[in-house]
Scaffold this motif. Structure first.
Motif, PDB file in Angstrom:
ATOM      1  N   ASP A  61       0.653  -1.628   0.141  1.00 56.08           N
ATOM      2  CA  ASP A  61      -0.272   0.222   0.035  1.00 56.08           C
ATOM      3  C   ASP A  61       0.703   0.975  -0.261  1.00 56.08           C
ATOM      4  O   ASP A  61       1.278   1.367   1.013  1.00 56.08           O
ATOM      5  N   GLY A  62       0.376   2.044  -1.040  1.00 56.12           N
ATOM      6  CA  GLY A  62       0.861   3.396  -0.879  1.00 56.12           C
ATOM      7  C   GLY A  62       0.144   4.099  -0.836  1.00 56.12           C
ATOM      8  O   GLY A  62      -1.171   4.748  -1.009  1.00 56.12           O
ATOM      9  N   ASP A  69      -1.368  -6.647  -4.620  1.00 53.33           N
ATOM     10  CA  ASP A  69      -1.303  -7.967  -4.091  1.00 53.33           C
ATOM     11  C   ASP A  69      -0.555  -8.234  -4.908  1.00 53.33           C
ATOM     12  O   ASP A  69      -0.761  -8.439  -6.507  1.00 53.33           O
ATOM     13  N   GLY A  70      -0.132  -9.751  -4.420  1.00 56.32           N
ATOM     14  CA  GLY A  70       0.515 -10.376  -5.459  1.00 56.32           C
ATOM     15  C   GLY A  70       1.597 -11.274  -4.230  1.00 56.32           C
ATOM     16  O   GLY A  70       1.715 -11.807  -3.289  1.00 56.32           O
ATOM     17  N   PHE A  71       2.740 -12.269  -5.178  1.00 53.96           N
ATOM     18  CA  PHE A  71       2.901 -13.064  -4.547  1.00 53.96           C
ATOM     19  C   PHE A  71       4.504 -12.529  -4.072  1.00 53.96           C
ATOM     20  O   PHE A  71       5.124 -11.874  -4.657  1.00 53.96           O
ATOM     21  N   SER A 100       2.983  -3.937  -7.760  1.00 51.78           N
ATOM     22  CA  SER A 100       3.379  -2.799  -7.936  1.00 51.78           C
ATOM     23  C   SER A 100       2.877  -2.059  -6.186  1.00 51.78           C
ATOM     24  O   SER A 100       2.400  -2.836  -5.935  1.00 51.78           O
ATOM     25  N   VAL A 101       3.520  -0.353  -6.450  1.00 48.41           N
ATOM     26  CA  VAL A 101       3.300  -0.313  -5.193  1.00 48.41           C
ATOM     27  C   VAL A 101       1.997   1.270  -5.561  1.00 48.41           C
ATOM     28  O   VAL A 101       2.181   2.218  -6.225  1.00 48.41           O
ATOM     29  N   GLY A 102       1.270   0.763  -5.276  1.00 46.42           N
ATOM     30  CA  GLY A 102      -0.111   1.287  -5.435  1.00 46.42           C
ATOM     31  C   GLY A 102      -0.664   1.311  -6.672  1.00 46.42           C
ATOM     32  O   GLY A 102      -0.187   0.445  -7.736  1.00 46.42           O
ATOM     33  N   ASN A 103      -1.146   2.407  -7.622  1.00 46.78           N
ATOM     34  CA  ASN A 103      -1.331   2.153  -9.317  1.00 46.78           C
ATOM     35  C   ASN A 103      -0.231   2.543  -9.689  1.00 46.78           C
ATOM     36  O   ASN A 103      -0.902   3.988 -10.431  1.00 46.78           O
ATOM     37  N   THR A 104       0.323   2.788  -9.394  1.00 51.72           N
ATOM     38  CA  THR A 104       1.823   3.104 -10.105  1.00 51.72           C
ATOM     39  C   THR A 104       2.540   2.485 -11.277  1.00 51.72           C
ATOM     40  O   THR A 104       2.409   1.055 -10.880  1.00 51.72           O
TER      41      THR A 104
END
Length: 195
Positions: A61-62, A69-71, A100-104
């Motif tokens: 979460d940024g 989320d991911g593995f 990913s760090v948020g929607n970036t």
């Protein structure tokens, strides 16, 4: 003839108790049965080195830019010391991920941890708390230092192998002076060989 029959009848009656068996019970074997040996592994000694693999789920979460989320998975190693009912230890983890760090376009790629842990033995299991230093590395935002805390449970399947699970919360304030606070939560299962 009558005399012969009387002798046979008397002999038969006299022998009858011998054929019927004695009323006394047979002697009982007085040997002592030895108890089965106690399995010393029922209360295992956790002292020693360990190393293994772990795999699980990560949520990153940024602040202000959402979460993804991911593995996540990697290597773990350390040393435990058994104090009786309690166990203390120190270790390192090195995990790989592509979350990913948020929607970036920024993704978290690696997490390194130096950890301390302490826990209470429950039969062949260990319920523990852990905390320490964490370093996170991304694809385009560099790396930064932070901390983590959490807990887990580990179970000794044998004297040489254990399985367990661990939940950790990570915090990286103002990640690499970007103005973004990054938090990560991981939940992993692991298998470790103990030496």
């Amino acid at each position: 003839m009558l005399k012969s029959l009387s002798i046979v009848a008397a002999t038969t009656l006299a022998a009858a108790p011998a054929f019927a068996g004695s009323t006394d019970q047979a002697p009982v074997d007085a040997s002592v049965t030895q108890a089965a040996p106690v399995n010393s592994f029922s209360s295992p000694d956790w002292t020693g080195f360990y190393g293994g693999l772990q795999l699980g789920y990560a949520n990153v979460d940024g602040s202000g830019i959402g979460d993804d989320d991911g593995f996540i998975g990697g290597l773990t190693a350390g040393y435990d010391y058994d104090l009786g009912d309690w166990v203390i230890g120190a270790g390192i983890d090195y995990d790989f991920t592509d979350t990913s760090v948020g929607n970036t376009s920024t993704t978290l790629e690696e997490v390194f941890r130096l950890k301390a842990r302490g826990g209470y033995k429950i039969d062949r299991g260990l319920l523990y708390a852990t905390a320490g230093y964490a370093n996170a590395d991304t694809n385009n935002l560099g790396s930064d230092d932070g901390y983590f805390l959490g807990g887990g449970y580990e179970y000794l399947v044998s004297e040489q192998f254990s399985v367990g699970g661990e939940l950790l919360y990570h915090d990286f304030d103002n990640y690499n002076s970007s103005g973004v606070d990054v938090e990560a939560t991981t939940l992993q299962v692991r298998g470790t060989f103990r030496f």
